[in-house]
Design a protein around this motif. Structure first.
Motif: not given
Length: 331
Positions: A245-247, A289-293
């Motif tokens: 969380g926070g990426g 910011r929300a995902f690990n991408m």
């Protein structure tokens, strides 16, 4: 006057006993050297591993978040246990700890023995992938606290590290390279946003085909566990950051000293198709910011060790450590 039993109040002790019998072989399948006794006592026991000069015990705890909602609604319960273990053990290795054992907490409104057994089967699988033992847990049937079909999970991993190896931040230097280890998908973060976009905004269904399979299979793909990879390349790694969380932008600075920054080339990141789909309705900065991408773990590696790490993993270079304010920036 009629009498009321515990079962009448919503708690089935017999179901709980049946569940324990079901999971005994699952627990046994995770045993490794160091386990003392089996489940059924008041506490799990594990012998402190030998070979450490100054052993330090590390502990990590986590849950699975609203990914559980998808498991419950789809009736697919055998993967979220892997997520539970992964979220804990992936944190341990970032402090150079080797996972030793795991415990779980399963709370539900009404115990469904089959569903709960499948959840624990996933936990056992996660432990096997992490080379750690499942030595205990707790099951709580809590009518009135949870709806009948709902359940929640928490996990607790304990490992051991050499005290002299734990301070990774002080070892990071300008010029070190950043290597990304790919994620398997969303892992266990960002599902509240993903669910809102995919199911409320886009009106998609679990069975909709996406990337060659039903969407629900992509969403429930379990979190990748990096423990075995860490053990293989440990001597070539300066530091590790678990991207949760926070990426990248919030997790990578946790391994940086105050005078260094991490520069990541955004175009070098191999973004997974599921994130490209979600990004149709979410700003890219918010996505990061929300995902690990697509990046589950980032390794800080000295230039001389890059070739070895790339040869032993599926990682790829995404950036470099440079002088500057402590932060991670996408350029």
């Amino acid at each position: 006057m009629s009498q009321i039993s515990y079962k009448d109040a919503g708690v089935d002790i017999d179901a709980g006993n049946s569940f324990v019998e079901n999971i005994k072989p699952l627990v046994k399948s995770t045993q490794i050297p160091g386990v003392i006794g089996g489940i059924g006592s008041f506490a799990g026991a594990f012998e402190l591993p030998k070979g450490f000069k100054e052993p330090v015990m590390l502990a990590a705890t986590d849950g699975v978040g609203t990914k559980l909602k998808l498991a419950i609604d789809s009736g697919i319960h055998n993967t979220v246990g892997i997520d539970l273990v992964a979220m804990c053990v992936n944190d341990l290795i970032c402090n150079f700890g080797t996972p030793s054992f795991f415990l779980d907490y399963y709370a539900t409104g009404k115990l469904d023995v089959a569903a709960a057994t499948n959840v624990v089967a996933g936990i056992a699988e996660g432990c096997r992938r992490s080379e750690c033992a499942l030595i205990g847990g707790e099951t709580a049937e809590m009518p009135g606290m949870y709806s009948q079909d709902d359940y929640d999970l928490a996990g607790f991993a304990v490992g051991v590290a050499e005290k002299s190896e734990m301070d990774r931040v002080s070892l990071v230097r300008a010029g070190d390279k950043l290597i990304a280890l790919p994620s398997s998908g969303l892992h266990s973060n960002g599902f509240s946003l993903a669910r809102k976009v995919l199911f409320e905004k886009m009106g998609m269904k679990f069975e909709d085909e996406f990337d060659g399979k039903p969407l629900i299979e992509t969403l429930l793909e379990p979190t990748r566990i990096y423990v075995k990879t860490f053990k293989e390349i440990k001597e070539s790694v300066v530091a590790l950051a678990h991207i949760t969380g926070g990426g990248i932008v919030e997790n990578l600075p946790r391994v940086l000293p105050q005078n260094l920054r991490a520069e990541i080339k955004r175009d070098s990141i191999k973004i997974l198709p599921i994130f490209e789909l979600i990004s149709q309705h979410v700003e890219m900065d918010e996505m990061f910011r929300a995902f690990n991408m697509g990046v589950g773990m980032i390794l800080v590696v000295k230039d001389k060790d890059v070739e070895n790490v790339l040869a032993k993993t599926d990682g790829y270079i995404i950036g470099e450590i440079k002088e500057g304010k402590r932060e991670a920036v996408l350029v």
